[in-house]
Enzyme design. Structure first.
Site, mmCIF file in Angstrom:
data_model
loop_
_atom_site.group_PDB
_atom_site.id
_atom_site.type_symbol
_atom_site.label_atom_id
_atom_site.label_comp_id
_atom_site.label_asym_id
_atom_site.label_seq_id
_atom_site.Cartn_x
_atom_site.Cartn_y
_atom_site.Cartn_z
ATOM 1 N N LYS A 9 0.829 -1.209 0.000
ATOM 2 C CA LYS A 9 0.000 0.000 0.000
ATOM 3 C C LYS A 9 0.870 1.269 0.000
ATOM 4 O O LYS A 9 1.975 1.255 0.530
ATOM 5 C CB LYS A 9 -0.825 -0.062 1.290
ATOM 6 C CG LYS A 9 -1.768 1.062 1.547
ATOM 7 C CD LYS A 9 -2.389 0.851 2.926
ATOM 8 C CE LYS A 9 -3.138 2.077 3.374
ATOM 9 N NZ LYS A 9 -2.256 3.229 3.584
ATOM 10 N N LYS A 14 7.472 1.010 1.581
ATOM 11 C CA LYS A 14 8.136 0.245 0.515
ATOM 12 C C LYS A 14 9.466 0.867 0.107
ATOM 13 O O LYS A 14 10.466 0.190 -0.014
ATOM 14 C CB LYS A 14 7.266 0.184 -0.762
ATOM 15 C CG LYS A 14 5.953 -0.505 -0.616
ATOM 16 C CD LYS A 14 5.172 -0.449 -1.910
ATOM 17 C CE LYS A 14 4.785 0.966 -2.344
ATOM 18 N NZ LYS A 14 3.925 1.679 -1.407
ATOM 19 N N LYS A 40 4.704 8.460 -7.320
ATOM 20 C CA LYS A 40 5.304 9.374 -6.334
ATOM 21 C C LYS A 40 6.794 9.643 -6.649
ATOM 22 O O LYS A 40 7.383 10.591 -6.156
ATOM 23 C CB LYS A 40 5.171 8.742 -4.940
ATOM 24 C CG LYS A 40 4.854 9.732 -3.884
ATOM 25 C CD LYS A 40 4.500 9.206 -2.480
ATOM 26 C CE LYS A 40 4.722 7.824 -2.048
ATOM 27 N NZ LYS A 40 4.985 7.683 -0.609
ATOM 28 N N ASP A 125 -1.536 -0.496 -4.407
ATOM 29 C CA ASP A 125 -2.927 -0.195 -4.047
ATOM 30 C C ASP A 125 -3.896 -0.687 -5.115
ATOM 31 O O ASP A 125 -4.956 -1.209 -4.812
ATOM 32 C CB ASP A 125 -3.128 1.309 -3.876
ATOM 33 C CG ASP A 125 -2.446 1.825 -2.633
ATOM 34 O OD1 ASP A 125 -3.150 2.147 -1.673
ATOM 35 O OD2 ASP A 125 -1.215 1.872 -2.628
HETATM 36 P P1 ADP Z 1 5.931 4.026 0.470
HETATM 37 O O1 ADP Z 1 7.121 3.927 -0.412
HETATM 38 O O2 ADP Z 1 5.305 2.687 0.759
HETATM 39 O O3 ADP Z 1 4.902 4.992 -0.040
HETATM 40 P P2 ADP Z 1 7.759 5.289 2.304
HETATM 41 O O4 ADP Z 1 8.896 4.344 2.315
HETATM 42 O O5 ADP Z 1 7.912 6.537 1.511
HETATM 43 O O6 ADP Z 1 6.412 4.563 1.899
HETATM 44 O O7 ADP Z 1 7.480 5.635 3.846
HETATM 45 C C1 ADP Z 1 6.506 6.558 4.255
HETATM 46 C C2 ADP Z 1 7.005 7.282 5.487
HETATM 47 O O8 ADP Z 1 7.142 6.379 6.573
HETATM 48 C C3 ADP Z 1 8.367 7.922 5.281
HETATM 49 O O9 ADP Z 1 8.345 9.233 5.792
HETATM 50 C C4 ADP Z 1 9.323 7.030 6.061
HETATM 51 O O10 ADP Z 1 10.379 7.760 6.625
HETATM 52 C C5 ADP Z 1 8.428 6.468 7.153
HETATM 53 N N1 ADP Z 1 8.855 5.108 7.552
HETATM 54 C C6 ADP Z 1 8.881 4.003 6.773
HETATM 55 N N2 ADP Z 1 9.307 2.931 7.459
HETATM 56 C C7 ADP Z 1 9.582 3.368 8.726
HETATM 57 C C8 ADP Z 1 10.065 2.734 9.927
HETATM 58 N N3 ADP Z 1 10.331 1.438 9.975
HETATM 59 N N4 ADP Z 1 10.232 3.511 11.030
HETATM 60 C C9 ADP Z 1 9.937 4.824 10.991
HETATM 61 N N5 ADP Z 1 9.476 5.477 9.910
HETATM 62 C C10 ADP Z 1 9.293 4.766 8.785
HETATM 63 MG MG MG Z 2 7.452 4.800 -2.232
#
Ligand code: ADP
Ligand code: MG
Length: 270
Positions: A9, A14, A40, A125
């Site tokens: 999601k 990810k 994104k 998603d």
């Molecule tokens: P996605 O790629 O799935 O959209 P992201 O990797 O960009 O998600 O993460 C979304 C937010 O959550 C980011 O700001 C990231 O720093 C935070 N985040 C992700 N994993 C962790 C974790 N294990 N601990 C703390 N913050 C996290």
């Molecule tokens: Mg991402």
């Protein structure tokens, strides 16, 4: 060449997991390529030290597919990791999966898809034709689901399982599930819930990644945790995951759960 995809999601973690995984794998001396497959287009940002690299779809829109060279779409980040962002449509028009399709066509034509590990970071998603393409066309042979214990992210993970199961019935498709990664949202019982979910679909919990503020601190410093805080416990978690994924040869075709079953399972762990 190992071809891995992380699906989950939006906002579940990810890209954070992918970038740290790539960084940890590259620290083992492996040649890594990471391809962001999310409109994104921030998958590789921490590997690129905060730089937003041009997306394949933007370039293709501007100039057409023929006039683009490798150096314009493949950028070298931390430790020599080759970074690509597929990109997405302009808001309100076009199909979100088109960037992914355009990216594969271009990388194939440029002969740029190589390395010890190619890691795809894919928004899960909507598992429409475009987002399923890495699996459908067997670019991603090993799929890892990224989820927390929140129902919304488990629903998304379960939908991806449905796609894998459906695609597995095609003789051409060789993708399968390598495991489930629980990226913690800090909610009670989630490790147990995600572990139980993984077993129910015929897979396993390959890693539990704690929620840790060091991720945010590394992020504002425009680095992965592996680079910014290599001695932190969180970096150890990512290194273990890298090792487990690199050595994993147990792939399964998942059996997705029914929605009400999934909801009942979640009830057991609140
Ligand atoms: P996605 O790629 O799935 O959209 P992201 O990797 O960009 O998600 O993460 C979304 C937010 O959550 C980011 O700001 C990231 O720093 C935070 N985040 C992700 N994993 C962790 C974790 N294990 N601990 C703390 N913050 C996290
Ligand atoms: Mg991402």
């Amino acid at each position: 060449m190992k071809q891995i995809a992380l699906y989950g999601k939006g906002g579940i973690g990810k890209s954070t997991t992918s970038a740290n995984l790539s960084a940890a794998l590259s620290d083992r001396g492996l040649n890594i390529m990471q391809i962001g497959c999310d409109p994104k287009h921030d998958s590789t940002r921490m590997l690129m030290h905060g730089k937003w690299i041009p997306t394949v779809l933007d370039l293709v829109r501007e100039r057409g597919d023929k006039a683009i060279s490798v150096d314009e779409v493949v950028f070298t980040g931390y430790n020599g990791i080759r970074c690509v962002e597929a990109g997405g449509p302009e808001p309100g028009v076009g199909c979100a999966g088109r960037g992914i399709i355009a990216t594969f066509q271009l990388l194939e034509r440029l002969d740029a898809l190589y390395g010890d590990v190619v890691l795809y970071d894919v928004l899960g998603d909507v598992v429409c034709g475009g987002f399923a393409m890495p699996m459908r066309e067997s670019y991603a042979r090993e799929v890892y689901l990224v989820t927390s214990g929140e129902l919304m992210s488990l629903y998304a993970a379960n939908n991806i399982c449905k796609a894998i199961q459906r695609l597995s019935r095609r003789s051409r498709c060789t993708c399968a599930l390598g495991g489930v990664i629980c990226n913690s949202a800090n909610i009670s019982g989630e490790k147990e819930l995600v572990g139980a979910y993984a077993r129910r679909i015929g897979s396993r919990l390959i890693s539990y990644i704690p929620r840790d503020n060091i991720v945010r601190v590394a992020e504002v410093n425009k680095q992965t945790v592996i680079e910014y805080a290599p001695d932190s416990p969180q970096a150890d978690v990512y290194r273990h995951l890298a090792e487990d994924i690199f050595e994993n040869d147990t792939m399964t075709i998942p059996i997705p759960m029914e929605t009400d079953e999934l909801e009942n399972l979640a009830l057991e762990y609140v």
